[in-house]
Write a protein that holds these residues in place. Sequence first.
Motif, PDB file in Angstrom:
ATOM      1  N   LYS A  57       0.825  -1.209   0.000  1.00  0.00           N
ATOM      2  CA  LYS A  57       0.000   0.000   0.000  1.00  0.00           C
ATOM      3  C   LYS A  57       0.861   1.262   0.000  1.00  0.00           C
ATOM      4  O   LYS A  57       0.514   2.269  -0.635  1.00  0.00           O
ATOM      5  CB  LYS A  57      -0.930  -0.007   1.213  1.00  0.00           C
ATOM      6  CG  LYS A  57      -1.860   1.194   1.296  1.00  0.00           C
ATOM      7  CD  LYS A  57      -2.749   1.322   0.066  1.00  0.00           C
ATOM      8  CE  LYS A  57      -3.742   0.189  -0.049  1.00  0.00           C
ATOM      9  NZ  LYS A  57      -4.694   0.401  -1.179  1.00  0.00           N
ATOM     10  N   ASN A  58       1.997   1.200   0.688  1.00  0.00           N
ATOM     11  CA  ASN A  58       2.895   2.359   0.715  1.00  0.00           C
ATOM     12  C   ASN A  58       3.462   2.681  -0.663  1.00  0.00           C
ATOM     13  O   ASN A  58       3.737   3.846  -0.968  1.00  0.00           O
ATOM     14  CB  ASN A  58       4.045   2.111   1.696  1.00  0.00           C
ATOM     15  CG  ASN A  58       3.614   2.210   3.145  1.00  0.00           C
ATOM     16  OD1 ASN A  58       2.557   2.766   3.446  1.00  0.00           O
ATOM     17  ND2 ASN A  58       4.424   1.670   4.051  1.00  0.00           N
ATOM     18  N   VAL A  59       3.663   1.650  -1.481  1.00  0.00           N
ATOM     19  CA  VAL A  59       4.154   1.882  -2.841  1.00  0.00           C
ATOM     20  C   VAL A  59       3.173   2.761  -3.606  1.00  0.00           C
ATOM     21  O   VAL A  59       3.563   3.708  -4.302  1.00  0.00           O
ATOM     22  CB  VAL A  59       4.364   0.545  -3.584  1.00  0.00           C
ATOM     23  CG1 VAL A  59       4.624   0.794  -5.066  1.00  0.00           C
ATOM     24  CG2 VAL A  59       5.527  -0.227  -2.977  1.00  0.00           C
ATOM     25  N   GLU A  60       1.894   2.443  -3.461  1.00  0.00           N
ATOM     26  CA  GLU A  60       0.879   3.239  -4.157  1.00  0.00           C
ATOM     27  C   GLU A  60       0.788   4.649  -3.593  1.00  0.00           C
ATOM     28  O   GLU A  60       0.829   5.633  -4.338  1.00  0.00           O
ATOM     29  CB  GLU A  60      -0.479   2.557  -4.056  1.00  0.00           C
ATOM     30  CG  GLU A  60      -1.598   3.359  -4.705  1.00  0.00           C
ATOM     31  CD  GLU A  60      -2.917   2.624  -4.733  1.00  0.00           C
ATOM     32  OE1 GLU A  60      -3.943   3.275  -5.000  1.00  0.00           O
ATOM     33  OE2 GLU A  60      -2.928   1.400  -4.496  1.00  0.00           O
ATOM     34  N   ASN A  61       0.669   4.744  -2.283  1.00  0.00           N
ATOM     35  CA  ASN A  61       0.469   6.058  -1.662  1.00  0.00           C
ATOM     36  C   ASN A  61       1.718   6.929  -1.696  1.00  0.00           C
ATOM     37  O   ASN A  61       1.625   8.155  -1.834  1.00  0.00           O
ATOM     38  CB  ASN A  61       0.015   5.880  -0.214  1.00  0.00           C
ATOM     39  CG  ASN A  61      -1.344   5.221  -0.108  1.00  0.00           C
ATOM     40  OD1 ASN A  61      -2.155   5.294  -1.032  1.00  0.00           O
ATOM     41  ND2 ASN A  61      -1.606   4.570   1.015  1.00  0.00           N
ATOM     42  N   GLY A  62       2.889   6.278  -1.579  1.00  0.00           N
ATOM     43  CA  GLY A  62       4.123   7.041  -1.482  1.00  0.00           C
ATOM     44  C   GLY A  62       4.824   7.296  -2.796  1.00  0.00           C
ATOM     45  O   GLY A  62       5.686   8.178  -2.883  1.00  0.00           O
ATOM     46  N   PHE A  63       4.459   6.525  -3.835  1.00  0.00           N
ATOM     47  CA  PHE A  63       5.149   6.725  -5.114  1.00  0.00           C
ATOM     48  C   PHE A  63       4.206   6.714  -6.317  1.00  0.00           C
ATOM     49  O   PHE A  63       4.034   7.728  -6.987  1.00  0.00           O
ATOM     50  CB  PHE A  63       6.233   5.663  -5.318  1.00  0.00           C
ATOM     51  CG  PHE A  63       6.923   5.789  -6.650  1.00  0.00           C
ATOM     52  CD1 PHE A  63       7.925   6.732  -6.831  1.00  0.00           C
ATOM     53  CD2 PHE A  63       6.542   5.010  -7.732  1.00  0.00           C
ATOM     54  CE1 PHE A  63       8.539   6.891  -8.071  1.00  0.00           C
ATOM     55  CE2 PHE A  63       7.146   5.152  -8.971  1.00  0.00           C
ATOM     56  CZ  PHE A  63       8.152   6.098  -9.138  1.00  0.00           C
ATOM     57  N   THR A  64       3.588   5.569  -6.601  1.00  0.00           N
ATOM     58  CA  THR A  64       2.900   5.397  -7.885  1.00  0.00           C
ATOM     59  C   THR A  64       1.796   6.419  -8.109  1.00  0.00           C
ATOM     60  O   THR A  64       1.674   6.990  -9.202  1.00  0.00           O
ATOM     61  CB  THR A  64       2.319   3.973  -7.991  1.00  0.00           C
ATOM     62  OG1 THR A  64       3.322   3.021  -7.633  1.00  0.00           O
ATOM     63  CG2 THR A  64       1.861   3.690  -9.411  1.00  0.00           C
TER      64      THR A  64
END
Length: 226
Positions: free
Chosen positions: A149-156
């Motif tokens: 989830k952090n990948v989506e919220n923090g980058f993508t």
Amino acid sequence: MNIKLIAFAIIGLLVSSCSNTKSVLEVTTFKTKSLNNISVFNKLDAEVETNFTAKQPGFIKRQSGINENGEYVVLVYWESLENAKASMEKFMADPSVAKYASMIDGVSMKMSRYHIEDGFNAAHSNFVEVMSFKTKADIDMKAFDKTNKNVENGFTSKQDGFLQRVTGVNENGEQIVVVYWDNKSHSDAALQPFMNNKISKEFMGMMDQSSIWMGRYQKIKPELEY
């Protein structure tokens, strides 16, 4: 390859959901028997979606794409296993899809089905990335889910052209990540920054590297030739 297996792939025979709140995404990749009939196949693909699949109870969304090597992806979202089964039975008996199915190279076909919680919300997407993988055996899945989830919220989600990121898991523990973009240029621009991003590196480090597969596909349009 017989038409029954192709029917499973194209219509989306879906595994049962873990809960009533989850839908299922089927991801199918394949090549056609010949690259000389791509424009014909693309038109038939659109007809299958409009005239058959989209009319079935429980249908949510179907999107097809093709990559630079002539490989197709078909992503089908359904509300329930029952809807998918009923649609598949109708598909097998419908002569209107026979030509479409006969043009697929069955040997090249790969298919998997994933439980997902995200509703489709990328209607204007023209480019899609699909990645499947298994996590390392010793990974804590709660920690993985948080990092995912952090990948989506923090980058993508912060990248230009990003529309939606769908994640899920199948009954064998294989993970799926589908990222929808408005166009290929924005997807291309995000690739290297993703690989260099700290959160992304943590995410990739949780994966069994030997299991990773990724495909990048342009949404097909019936009038296009490749």
